[in-house]
Design an enzyme around this catalytic site. Structure first.
Site, mmCIF file in Angstrom:
data_model
loop_
_atom_site.group_PDB
_atom_site.id
_atom_site.type_symbol
_atom_site.label_atom_id
_atom_site.label_comp_id
_atom_site.label_asym_id
_atom_site.label_seq_id
_atom_site.Cartn_x
_atom_site.Cartn_y
_atom_site.Cartn_z
ATOM 1 N N THR A 126 0.877 -1.106 -0.121
ATOM 2 C CA THR A 126 0.020 0.090 -0.259
ATOM 3 C C THR A 126 0.779 1.329 -0.125
ATOM 4 O O THR A 126 1.597 1.546 0.687
ATOM 5 C CB THR A 126 -0.940 0.048 1.188
ATOM 6 O OG1 THR A 126 -1.632 -1.016 1.274
ATOM 7 C CG2 THR A 126 -1.618 1.340 1.182
ATOM 8 N N GLU A 127 0.645 2.000 -0.762
ATOM 9 C CA GLU A 127 1.231 3.518 -0.933
ATOM 10 C C GLU A 127 2.650 3.382 -1.267
ATOM 11 O O GLU A 127 3.620 4.283 -0.719
ATOM 12 C CB GLU A 127 0.808 4.609 0.090
ATOM 13 C CG GLU A 127 -0.531 4.438 0.294
ATOM 14 C CD GLU A 127 -1.334 5.196 -0.672
ATOM 15 O OE1 GLU A 127 -0.567 6.009 -1.820
ATOM 16 O OE2 GLU A 127 -2.543 5.560 -0.764
ATOM 17 N N LEU A 128 3.265 2.040 -1.629
ATOM 18 C CA LEU A 128 4.719 1.621 -1.588
ATOM 19 C C LEU A 128 5.263 1.634 -0.317
ATOM 20 O O LEU A 128 6.590 1.968 -0.248
ATOM 21 C CB LEU A 128 5.521 2.566 -2.646
ATOM 22 C CG LEU A 128 5.229 2.766 -4.155
ATOM 23 C CD1 LEU A 128 5.999 3.440 -5.052
ATOM 24 C CD2 LEU A 128 5.024 1.057 -4.620
#
Lengths: 424, 396
Positions: free
Chosen positions: B145-147
């Site tokens: 998630t979101e890197l």
């Protein structure tokens, strides 16, 4: 009678009080012309004639009225000027256009003027114009007493008195000290004081307010009379009783979430109660400039699973909230009167009120605490939640007590004030 | 051989409806179906469908010379099933070309990697099944998630058998190093780490239509000239961005689709770059070093940290209250409860509670269905309180 609002178009308790009072006065055969800045047409006119100030066409030369305008022209809209305002309104006001001085003067002295009747950025223009209309109406109508509610209408009351020579009664529902603490708006204070000085009698809604009027405004004590407010009897139809979706008892705060109402003391007391008893939920209903800070505080204390926010409640939602509440708390830092605890009691909810409220002077079946004493407040909440003897008694006698408070009684006392000034 | 690695994120949250205090205990449906459907349809028409078609056209023209990768969240899959089966079909066609790699992530685009290993693994497996069901493939590369990435998260991902993970080429972890190499996890070197080249990625994703930008307008030739200007020893340019860049963040009228359509031609004509999927990148390159990331990083905002989702009182309280329920939820094993539990974990709910409006406020505001973070928090907590009541009810 001059009042800035009249039900159903109200922003705060002032309109409700005006309604109850006029209704009570009517029972004694008093005829009332009630001047509002803007009439909407759906007001209950059964006991009062509503005069829309916006509908008054002034035919006299405007120079006759220029002197009233002069008294206003140095007023600017200040932060605490507006007495009953939600944050939404506040944002709207400061985003909207502010008129230049000459534009305002032109508007005020034109032959017809359109009032918004709210507490908008044009407020002082409207107050000034309202005063002119007040003077004009005093010339056109026949009456015995002028009665003005709260500072917004005092200039109109004073103008009407100057023109007609009839006695003036001003009614202090709130003082600038209640609204702003010690950081008062000097201009509002000046209007309040000038209105009270010009008046023949001043009505205060509690002894607390009466003392402020005497001590802080220097008004002679013999001129100031306390007349307590009352509450309209309410009967809830069954369909308004909402079902509570959980077992825990509910402790409610309901009001504007502002400095004056003391919301932070309610949260601290809630936190203390929750340490002892998790079987209770707290609700903060309303909106105001301190709402976001309060939400943050609840999050920081980690009590969000037992402390809830409803936002602003409209109309019957207020009674829905009461119908599922087990305790009502009004922790106001400074409250001239405070009608909401009476409404709670009428809905069978035991109440805790701060000693810094006018209503505390008359209530017997309510617990009273200092707003700052959160230990005491927590203790009172815990007691009402757990000791059935106490809550049962408060419910039964509280309701009776409120039912005995009648607007007729308040009206009777107001009538006595009228008689005393007419005799003079 | 130098290569460009494109990865696009596809995600939609299940936005909550306006859920009032009075609903608690009385109403157990939490989602704004109307809004979710509207947004999904709008984004489908403006972005997913035309962008997928553009890539299909490109692949038809250049065959397997063009490679791209997608990560599609489980909640996006669920919303495709509900509201946009046409989008799902077009993704299937893309995957069937063999030029498109699908990555793994957590099912509900959650922050579970930061809180619960058990929940994290469960969600990754759920997502893997979903991908298998729709596309018939099993992802080999992971993107969180979101890197969001740290050494510890990398280790968990390596233990689950993934060969590589994608994250941000954040300045504060790279220092003088370049994002244009393959690195490996500091705890388990078997896991390769691909770092986003945020300069070139954001030139497309954020700056493309910005007329105040001194490089405006961005042409494919100009973009390729920047690629050529990179030191020839640097091997991999990772261009990672939200798929909604195409048609949603950058409207069609800005020429973004034309840019995309023309880019492969310009790359082949003016440079010696190729296109690769993440799996191809790690197969063809040797990691230059381990990358140390002690504290989690992300691809969000100037800070590239977690403060868009966690850190203020509202976010921390909501996050902790939610994960305090994990054990109870798992013990119950009720399908309705498990589904809400997934959807409530979606990172967007915490993003809406963010109070740092200043540097990246515009982006935050644009995606936010609430007027204020306080409203977002109160609404979420009202829902969560009802969820708690149901847990208690079912547990009796």
């Amino acid at each position: 009678m001059f009042g800035w609002e009249f039900p159903p178009h109200i922003a705060g308790g002032l309109g409700t009080a005006c309604y109850g009072l006029t209704k009570g006065l009517n029972k004694f055969g008093t005829e009332i012309i009630f001047v509002v800045p803007k009439a909407f047409g759906d007001e209950d006119q059964s006991h009062v004639k509503i005069q829309d100030a916006g509908n008054v066409i002034i035919t006299e030369k405007s120079t006759d009225y220029a002197e009233f305008w002069d008294n206003f022209k140095y007023l600017e809209v200040g932060v605490n000027l507006i007495p009953y305002m939600s944050p939404e309104e506040y944002a709207r006001i400061f985003e909207s256009k502010i008129f230049s001085h000459s534009e305002i003067k032109e508007k005020v002295l034109s032959s017809k003027f359109s009032f918004s009747g709210t507490y908008g950025p044009d407020l002082l223009t409207e107050v000034a114009r309202y005063a002119i209309v007040g003077g004009y109406l005093a010339k056109q109508n026949n009456f015995d007493v002028i009665h003005a509610h709260d500072w917004l209408t005092y200039p109109a009351g004073v103008a009407a008195k100057q023109i007609s020579g009839k006695p003036l009664v001003v009614h202090m529902h709130a003082t600038e000290y209640d609204r702003s603490g010690e950081n008062i708006n000097q201009q509002v204070y000046d209007i309040e004081r000038a209105g009270m000085e010009a008046a023949d009698k001043v009505i205060a809604v509690s002894n607390r307010t009466r003392n402020i009027v005497i001590e802080r405004y220097g008004i002679p004590a013999e001129k100031v009379v306390t007349v307590y407010n009352s509450v309209e009897p309410i009967s809830l139809p069954e369909e308004f009783r909402v079902t509570k979706g959980f077992d825990e008892k509910i402790v409610t705060f309901l009001g504007r979430i502002t400095f004056q109402k003391g919301p932070e003391y309610f949260i601290e007391a809630a936190y203390k109660v929750l340490q002892k008893d998790r079987n209770v939920r707290f609700v903060m209903a309303g909106s105001g400039d301190m709402l976001n800070r309060m939400i943050r505080r609840v999050a920081a204390l980690g009590i969000s699973d037992r402390f809830h926010f409803t936002g602003f409640l409209k109309g019957m939602e207020v009674y829905e909230m009461f119908s599922i509440s087990d305790v009502y708390v009004m922790p106001s830092v400074s409250e001239p009167f405070g009608i909401s605890p009476l409404e709670a009691m009428a809905s069978d909810v035991p109440v805790i009120v701060s000693k810094q409220s006018g209503v505390a002077e008359i209530l017997k079946h309510a617990l009273k605490v200092d707003f700052w004493d959160v230990d005491d407040m927590a203790d009172a909440i815990y007691g009402l939640l757990h000791y059935e003897g106490l809550s049962k008694m408060f419910k039964r006698y509280g309701k009776q007590e409120v039912e005995n408070l009648r607007w007729e009684n308040s009206a009777f006392n107001v009538l006595e004030v009228y008689k005393s000034v007419v005799k003079n | 051989m130098r290569t460009i690695c494109f990865y696009f994120q596809v995600h939609q949250p299940f936005r909550l409806k306006r859920y009032k205090f009075f609903n608690i205990g009385n109403d157990h449906y939490y989602y704004n179906d109307f809004e979710n459907r509207n947004i999904m349809r709008k984004v489908a028409e403006k972005c997913y469908l035309p962008a997928n078609q553009t890539f299909l056209d490109i692949i038809n023209e250049y065959g397997d010379k063009v490679k791209i990768a997608f990560s599609i969240s489980g909640t996006a899959f669920d919303q495709f099933e509900l509201y946009a089966p046409d989008v799902l079909e077009s993704f299937k066609r893309l995957v069937d070309t063999g030029c498109v790699e699908i990555l793994s992530e957590t099912y509900s685009h959650s922050l579970s990697a930061l809180k619960s290993k058990e929940e994290f693994i469960r969600q990754v497996n759920l997502h893997k099944e979903k991908v298998k069901k729709h596309f018939g493939v099993t992802p080999q590369v992971f993107r969180n998630t979101e890197l969001i990435y740290s050494d510890y998260i990398g280790e968990m991902v390596a233990d689950m058998g993934y060969k590589a993970i994608l994250t941000e080429g954040a300045k504060h972890i790279l220092g003088w190093k370049s994002p244009n190499y393959v690195y490996c996890n500091a705890i388990n070197p078997k896991l390769k780490v691909l770092l986003k080249n945020f300069k070139l990625s954001d030139d497309i994703a954020f700056r493309f239509s910005n007329q105040a930008w001194d490089q405006f307008p961005l042409t494919t030739e100009k973009f390729v000239s920047w690629l050529n200007a990179i030191d020839p020893r640097e091997e991999t340019i990772n261009l990672f961005m939200d798929y909604e860049t195409f048609g949603e963040h950058q409207w069609k009228e800005t020429g973004i689709f034309k840019f995309l359509r023309a880019l492969p031609n310009a790359v082949f004509k003016y440079s010696n770059y190729t296109f690769s999927t993440p799996t191809e990148v790690i197969a063809n390159t040797v990691p230059v070093a381990a990358i140390h990331v002690e504290h989690p990083i992300s691809w969000a905002d100037e800070e590239r940290d977690l403060t868009a989702w966690l850190g203020n009182e509202l976010q921390d309280d909501a996050f902790n209250k939610l994960y305090a329920l994990e054990e109870q939820v798992k013990k119950l094993n009720n399908p309705d409860i498990l589904k809400d539990w997934l959807y409530l974990q979606t990172s967007d709910h915490f993003y809406y509670m963010c109070t740092k409006w200043f540097s990246d406020g515009d982006v935050h505001k644009y995606f936010n269905p609430y007027d204020s973070p306080y409203e977002a928090y109160v609404n979420f907590m009202n829902v969560l309180n009802d969820f708690m009541l149901r847990l208690r009810e079912f547990s009796r």
